[in-house]
Write a protein that holds these residues in place. Structure first.
Motif, PDB file in Angstrom:
ATOM      1  N   LEU A   1       0.846  -1.195   0.000  1.00 52.47           N
ATOM      2  CA  LEU A   1       0.000   0.000   0.000  1.00 52.47           C
ATOM      3  C   LEU A   1       0.881   1.244   0.000  1.00 52.47           C
ATOM      4  O   LEU A   1       0.570   2.243  -0.659  1.00 52.47           O
ATOM      5  CB  LEU A   1      -0.927  -0.002   1.215  1.00 52.47           C
ATOM      6  N   GLY A   2       1.997   1.171   0.720  1.00 55.72           N
ATOM      7  CA  GLY A   2       2.927   2.300   0.740  1.00 55.72           C
ATOM      8  C   GLY A   2       3.467   2.580  -0.650  1.00 55.72           C
ATOM      9  O   GLY A   2       3.581   3.735  -1.072  1.00 55.72           O
ATOM     10  N   LEU A   3       3.773   1.524  -1.383  1.00 54.44           N
ATOM     11  CA  LEU A   3       4.275   1.718  -2.751  1.00 54.44           C
ATOM     12  C   LEU A   3       3.197   2.339  -3.640  1.00 54.44           C
ATOM     13  O   LEU A   3       3.474   3.249  -4.421  1.00 54.44           O
ATOM     14  CB  LEU A   3       4.710   0.377  -3.334  1.00 54.44           C
ATOM     15  N   ALA A   4       1.973   1.829  -3.504  1.00 51.08           N
ATOM     16  CA  ALA A   4       0.894   2.375  -4.321  1.00 51.08           C
ATOM     17  C   ALA A   4       0.674   3.849  -3.978  1.00 51.08           C
ATOM     18  O   ALA A   4       0.454   4.689  -4.854  1.00 51.08           O
ATOM     19  CB  ALA A   4      -0.389   1.578  -4.102  1.00 51.08           C
ATOM     20  N   PHE A   5       0.757   4.146  -2.678  1.00 52.03           N
ATOM     21  CA  PHE A   5       0.512   5.515  -2.220  1.00 52.03           C
ATOM     22  C   PHE A   5       1.616   6.462  -2.687  1.00 52.03           C
ATOM     23  O   PHE A   5       1.344   7.522  -3.269  1.00 52.03           O
ATOM     24  CB  PHE A   5       0.430   5.501  -0.692  1.00 52.03           C
TER      25      PHE A   5
ATOM     26  N   HIS B   1       9.824   5.546  -2.791  1.00 45.25           N
ATOM     27  CA  HIS B   1       9.145   4.728  -3.796  1.00 45.25           C
ATOM     28  C   HIS B   1      10.111   3.830  -4.559  1.00 45.25           C
ATOM     29  O   HIS B   1       9.753   2.724  -4.948  1.00 45.25           O
ATOM     30  CB  HIS B   1       8.389   5.625  -4.779  1.00 45.25           C
ATOM     31  N   VAL B   2      11.343   4.303  -4.804  1.00 42.77           N
ATOM     32  CA  VAL B   2      12.224   3.468  -5.634  1.00 42.77           C
ATOM     33  C   VAL B   2      13.335   2.774  -4.842  1.00 42.77           C
ATOM     34  O   VAL B   2      13.926   1.831  -5.361  1.00 42.77           O
ATOM     35  CB  VAL B   2      12.854   4.266  -6.793  1.00 42.77           C
ATOM     36  N   PHE B   3      13.640   3.227  -3.643  1.00 41.86           N
ATOM     37  CA  PHE B   3      14.702   2.535  -2.888  1.00 41.86           C
ATOM     38  C   PHE B   3      14.158   1.851  -1.639  1.00 41.86           C
ATOM     39  O   PHE B   3      14.197   0.636  -1.520  1.00 41.86           O
ATOM     40  CB  PHE B   3      15.803   3.519  -2.474  1.00 41.86           C
ATOM     41  N   VAL B   4      13.647   2.652  -0.716  1.00 41.87           N
ATOM     42  CA  VAL B   4      13.318   2.123   0.602  1.00 41.87           C
ATOM     43  C   VAL B   4      12.239   1.045   0.526  1.00 41.87           C
ATOM     44  O   VAL B   4      12.432  -0.085   0.988  1.00 41.87           O
ATOM     45  CB  VAL B   4      12.876   3.265   1.530  1.00 41.87           C
ATOM     46  N   LEU B   5      11.110   1.383  -0.079  1.00 47.62           N
ATOM     47  CA  LEU B   5      10.002   0.430  -0.065  1.00 47.62           C
ATOM     48  C   LEU B   5      10.278  -0.813  -0.917  1.00 47.62           C
ATOM     49  O   LEU B   5      10.065  -1.931  -0.439  1.00 47.62           O
ATOM     50  CB  LEU B   5       8.706   1.129  -0.493  1.00 47.62           C
TER      51      LEU B   5
END
Lengths: 493, 237
Positions: free
Chosen positions: A141-145, A199-203
């Motif tokens: 969900l975090g990525l989608a958000f 969005h591109v590293f952490v998650l």
């Protein structure tokens, strides 16, 4: 002398053995793809997990390609998206694949979670599988958000706004958290680079790590056998029973149980590609500009329900709902395998579980519908743009015609539908003359009531008169207008 | 592979990179536009005027703008002025940014040009067309003209008849401007069945003087139920 072909084969084998001796390829293969699963687990209901993983892989590929063009700065993000969408060969298709891949991933993940819950797969001894799954839910969900923030258009603003509203309510450090989240007081370039890093590293990094754990647990604790009503999980005996099942009907996952997953994978990829071809990418809508007052930002599909909750909930419970609510839900979900870790697995014997699932899906579905139609938001240009049907104009007297104009001029249409067009905040007025008498109409307009503003100060007596005269004519053909029965009765006596 | 199969395959391979056939491909028309960047006349008219003024396909509360006779009366500069400044005290809002509206000068020009495109000199009546504006005429003569040209539909005293409603209702008269009454006296409401000045009595178009007189008579009826001119409250949207 051996034939040449034989020689080459021998050489190949010894090279393979050399590699295998160092990397243990064979062993890894056997213990992963080749591990034994209960034959009953080769069910259509068990394909959602692998399908979610497949979506993740697709997102990694399409996301990497997008990152080749995308520039995460507030000045350029929007321009690079427009370039991708309208100029770059197939750029729109790439964006569409990534967008639909994300929608599919969240959707399939929710199905996976529902299935795991209904089939009792979270029970002993798969607690960590369940909890790592919950972490994956949050990360996805975090990525989608954060992904919708990448668009950096007015919809992204909605996401950031609600996010700031939530963390801003944390006691004592709320403001500091908002500053930390946005990278300053306002939404700007710092905000975007922050969310880009997420969005591109952490998650994605975290998601890959937790996926590894999740799969590791699937391998060590095994795939849930297809539950049979009456087969009860006991902590003391379950492990032995599972071993017995594996012994009796265990089959290697590859090639015996993977067929359905492969077919499901084909459907998922086909679905994503088809949606991308047919519906294309989303947005970008208007650039994120706080000065655009008539923009109506709206989140992506899977967050529409939050949009609805945020818009509809009464102010008094906002802090509770935004801050305490998610924590409570989180605690319940984490505690589930410990509190309810044994007993029946089959949903046929767990009516409560079925009811909970139905309730959750139905309420999420209804909220999503509300979020998609957002009947609470007025139609901002309704007053000047929406005509009324011929039936609502023909045959009206000059005063009534002025009433129709006043209905536009005073922006009643922004909240009220007439003839199928208009806002939905208030009731449809197409047949209002059938429901309300002239005095009632006048009272509603002058005094307001419910969620309708009182217009008393803003209307001249002539405007009230015209509005009321017009609205009393809004009755379907052949139906008498509303009557005040106390008056007609009194008149008769 | 036979040629019969190879050709469609080749075509498909060629179609793929262009991809224009896919319904999902966004076109520039889908591109988001700031409201102030919209330059299509139809879009501007539909989102700003259609609710109150018909465009020939719909009908609405106020007069239709797609009427050759009406447009022949109205000078483009006058139209521009009305759109930009609205009609103060009446339900016609001001649209220019400097007057609190949402339209840029350029957009108002587009609207004026687009509406004027609807002019059609071939559809005008042969009789001399009264000018758009003129001083009010004589009330008594207007009363006579009303009986002659209007009473058949609006009733002998103007209070409404078989074919049309009251034009002397004080609330109605309070809501419309003198100019609007004159406009209707000339151009009628063709879409609703109120004929224009040339077609009310067959073969007898109203003279410019009669139009001014009828307007004066209507304006003179603007009194409230106590026989006084009703108070007008300046109204804001």
């Amino acid at each position: 002398m051996k034939p040449a072909a034989q020689k080459i084969a021998d050489l190949g084998l010894s090279v393979f053995n050399w590699v295998d001796d160092r990397l243990h390829v064979r062993k890894v293969w056997e213990s992963t793809a080749g591990h034994h699963v209960p034959q009953s687990a080769g069910s259509w209901f068990y394909v959602f997990g692998s399908a979610t993983l497949l979506c993740l892989m697709m997102q990694l590929v399409t996301g990497t390609l997008l990152a080749l063009v995308y520039v995460p700065s507030a000045d350029e993000a929007y321009a690079t998206l427009e370039y991708l969408t309208y100029q770059q060969q197939l750029g729109w298709f790439l964006r569409a694949l990534h967008y639909w891949g994300s929608d599919f991933m969240v959707g399939i993940m929710c199905l996976h979670m529902t299935q795991v819950f209904l089939w009792g797969a979270y029970k002993y001894p798969r607690e960590i599988t369940w909890i790592s799954g919950l972490v994956l839910l949050v990360l996805t969900l975090g990525l989608a958000f954060t992904g919708q923030v990448m668009r950096f258009d007015e919809d992204a603003y909605w996401g950031l706004g609600i996010g700031a509203a939530i963390v801003g309510r944390v006691p004592f450090v709320g403001q500091q958290l908002v500053d930390f989240m946005l990278g300053g007081q306002i939404i700007g370039s710092e905000t975007l680079s922050r969310f880009f890093a997420l969005h591109v590293f952490v998650l994605p990094g975290s998601i890959l790590a937790v996926v590894a754990l999740h799969l590791r647990m699937v391998l060590t604790k095994g795939i849930n056998e297809y539950p049979v009503p009456g087969m009860v999980v006991r902590r003391e005996t379950y492990d032995k029973e599972y071993a017995a099942i594996l012994k009796k009907e265990g089959v290697p996952f590859f090639p015996k149980a993977i067929d359905k997953d492969i077919i499901a994978a084909a459907f998922v990829i086909g679905g994503i590609v088809a949606c991308a071809c047919i519906f294309g990418p989303k947005g970008p809508s208007g650039p994120a500009d706080p000065l655009h007052i008539d923009s109506s930002p709206r989140p992506d599909f899977w967050f529409l329900w939050i949009f609805a909750v945020a818009a509809l909930m009464p102010e008094e419970i906002e802090t509770f709902a935004l801050l305490v609510g998610p924590v409570i839900i989180g605690i319940i979900l984490v505690a589930l395998p410990f509190v309810n870790g044994t007993g029946e697995k089959s949903w046929r014997r767990r009516p409560m579980a079925v009811i909970v699932v139905i309730l959750v899906w139905v309420s999420l579905g209804m909220l999503t519908y509300l979020g998609a139609t957002s009947p609470w938001s007025p139609v901002m240009d309704g007053w000047s743009s929406l005509p009324v049907g011929k039936e609502q104009i023909a045959g009206r007297s000059p005063l009534e015609l002025q009433g129709a104009v006043t209905l536009q001029f005073k922006q009643c249409r922004n909240c009220h539908m007439v003839d199928g067009l208009g806002g939905e905040r208030g009731p449809d007025l197409t047949d209002v003359g059938m429901r309300l008498t002239a005095p009632q109409l006048a009272r509603q307009v002058v005094q307001g009531g419910g969620n309708m503003p009182a217009y008393g100060q803003n209307l001249s007596p002539a405007e009230v008169e015209a509005l009321v005269a017009y609205m009393t004519t809004l009755v379907p053909e052949g139906v008498p207008p509303a009557q005040d029965f106390t008056l007609t009765k009194a008149a008769k006596q | 592979m036979t040629a019969a199969r190879a050709i469609p395959a080749l075509l498909a391979a060629l179609a793929l990179p262009s991809c224009d056939w896919m319904p999902g491909k966004p076109t520039l028309a889908d591109k988001w536009q700031a409201p102030s960047e919209i330059t299509s006349f139809t879009e501007l008219y539909n989102s700003n005027c259609l609710g109150c003024h018909a465009d020939g396909r719909s009908i609405a509360g106020s007069n239709t703008l797609k009427d050759p006779l009406y447009l022949s009366l109205l000078a483009p500069e006058k139209l521009r002025e009305i759109i930009a400044a609205g009609i103060n005290g009446h339900s016609m809002p001001a649209f220019a940014k400097e007057n609190g509206g949402q339209l840029t000068d350029q957009q108002i020009d587009i609207l004026v040009a687009g509406i004027m495109e609807w002019r059609d000199p071939s559809k005008l009546p042969a009789a001399p067309i009264p000018p758009y504006s003129a001083p009010l005429g004589d009330v008594a003569a207007g009363n006579a003209a009303f009986a002659q040209y209007c009473a058949s539909c609006h009733g002998a005293d103007g209070n409404g008849g078989e074919k049309a409603g009251s034009v002397v209702n004080p609330y109605y008269l309070d809501l419309v401007s003198d100019q609007y009454l004159r406009t209707i006296a000339i151009a009628g409401r063709p879409e609703l069945g109120c004929p224009d000045f040339a077609h009310r009595v067959p073969g007898r178009p109203m003279s410019p003087q009669e139009v001014s007189d009828v307007t004066a008579w209507l304006v003179s009826r603007r009194v409230n139920e106590f026989g006084q001119p009703p108070q007008t409250i300046p109204n804001q949207p």
